[in-house]
Design an enzyme around this catalytic site. Sequence first.
Site, PDB file in Angstrom:
ATOM      1  N   SER A 137     122.027  34.817  19.088  1.00 48.17           N
ATOM      2  CA  SER A 137     122.047  34.759  20.379  1.00 48.17           C
ATOM      3  C   SER A 137     122.934  35.109  21.746  1.00 48.17           C
ATOM      4  CB  SER A 137     122.467  33.033  20.274  1.00 48.17           C
ATOM      5  OG  SER A 137     121.467  32.187  20.178  1.00 48.17           O
ATOM      6  N   LYS A 140     121.176  36.339  24.631  1.00 44.80           N
ATOM      7  CA  LYS A 140     121.092  35.367  25.811  1.00 44.80           C
ATOM      8  C   LYS A 140     121.810  35.861  27.171  1.00 44.80           C
ATOM      9  CE  LYS A 140     119.938  31.004  23.652  1.00 44.80           C
ATOM     10  NZ  LYS A 140     119.887  31.112  22.025  1.00 44.80           N
ATOM     11  N   SER A 192     124.160  27.407  24.109  1.00 43.92           N
ATOM     12  CA  SER A 192     123.191  28.445  23.420  1.00 43.92           C
ATOM     13  C   SER A 192     121.794  27.631  23.016  1.00 43.92           C
ATOM     14  CB  SER A 192     123.809  28.774  21.874  1.00 43.92           C
ATOM     15  OG  SER A 192     123.243  30.020  21.563  1.00 43.92           O
TER      16      SER A 192
END
Length: 430
Positions: A137, A140, A192
Amino acid sequence: MSTRDLRLLVALCLGSALAITAVTWGPAATVSHATPTTTTTTPFSTPNTDSCPQKTQPPNPIDESEVPEPGQPSPTPLAVPTPPVGGSRLGECGVVIPRGAPPVPQEISATAWQISDLDTGEVLAAKDPHGRYRPASTIKVLLATVALRSLDLNKTVTGTQDDANADGTRVGIGPGGRYTNRQLMQALIMASGNDAAHAIATQLGGDAATVQKMNDLAKSLHALDTRTASPSGLDGPGMSTSAYDLSVLFREAMTIPLFAEFIHTEQIDFPGYPKDPKNPDDKDHPGFPIANDNHLLYEYDGALGGKTGYTDDARQTFVAAAQRDGRRLIVTLLKADVLPIRPWEQAARLLDYGFALPKNSTVGKLPETKSASTKGTAGLASPPPKDTDHEAQPTDESDNHSGTRTLVLVSGVILVLALLLGARRMSRRR
């Protein structure tokens, strides 16, 4: 010994005892927020990367998440630039530190990591900086950069079942819910949420178009170890980044004031969504608070914020920044584990190490781009000061102990004076 002398002695002993208790009650010493508090007895050794095992691609996956769709070819490894991006020393695969620098901290399980200066772009120290690993993640950060420059954050969108069905971590978007893009970005960065990533990618043209935009931006930033396979960071064919690239991507994101604000935000209220009209037993789903999942933000003095990540193949990944004495550093971790200490604690140790190095210590450089190019600190955003009325504040036990010690100390002094006065009056009556 006279009665008067005995009373005086008792008063002094009681007062001294209370005063000593006030001084010694509580922690014996002030503990830095960066001091790790969680350890394990599990055998541990830092992975050795001296032979450059991930020079061209990440380690083999442990599941089928990177199997291409039927009819799609397997992506070939990305080309390895020559000379290495950032300088010749960053082509080394083991620990890379300035000559004469002290040894790096112990108990770092991250296979690759890097410490960089957010403002100057200097790389202070690293381990396997261009080794290729999965970002999870932390990618991101790249999605956020694309979206914050493309979407109207005041626009309201309606949540869908496809958003709610996103694999992996979800913030809690529901079909029929009404969300501003600002709220979706907060859910993406703070919690997240893969459901938030899906809702954002839908507005950017869908997953494939979003991935292409992310890859184009990475390439323009000279992050040449990076290839995105999904907007959220879920593992997919060809997915990779490096400790060096993750520093580049984070530094670019930090040129956007809203990104700096969001990673520094501790808690917000997130909207709920209506009941399912097709389900008579369903009820309206009220809103709820969401908190930032980055523990470094709460535990490390000077933390600016960052992004966490985890998948079975990527293991623990992390990128964050902190400031101290006018200096701002980035730390990145790839393929770490929650031993012998947690990833944010490993990051804290590396940050402490970086802040302790002289300012002229360097082993390389992050690439300069138009948006990240700086004169001093111009062009790089700083988060706003914390709003103590709206953000969750962790309890500082040292403050509580300090107040209690003060109260006991004052009480002890008052008691001593009272006893002495009483003893004097009784002596006069005699």
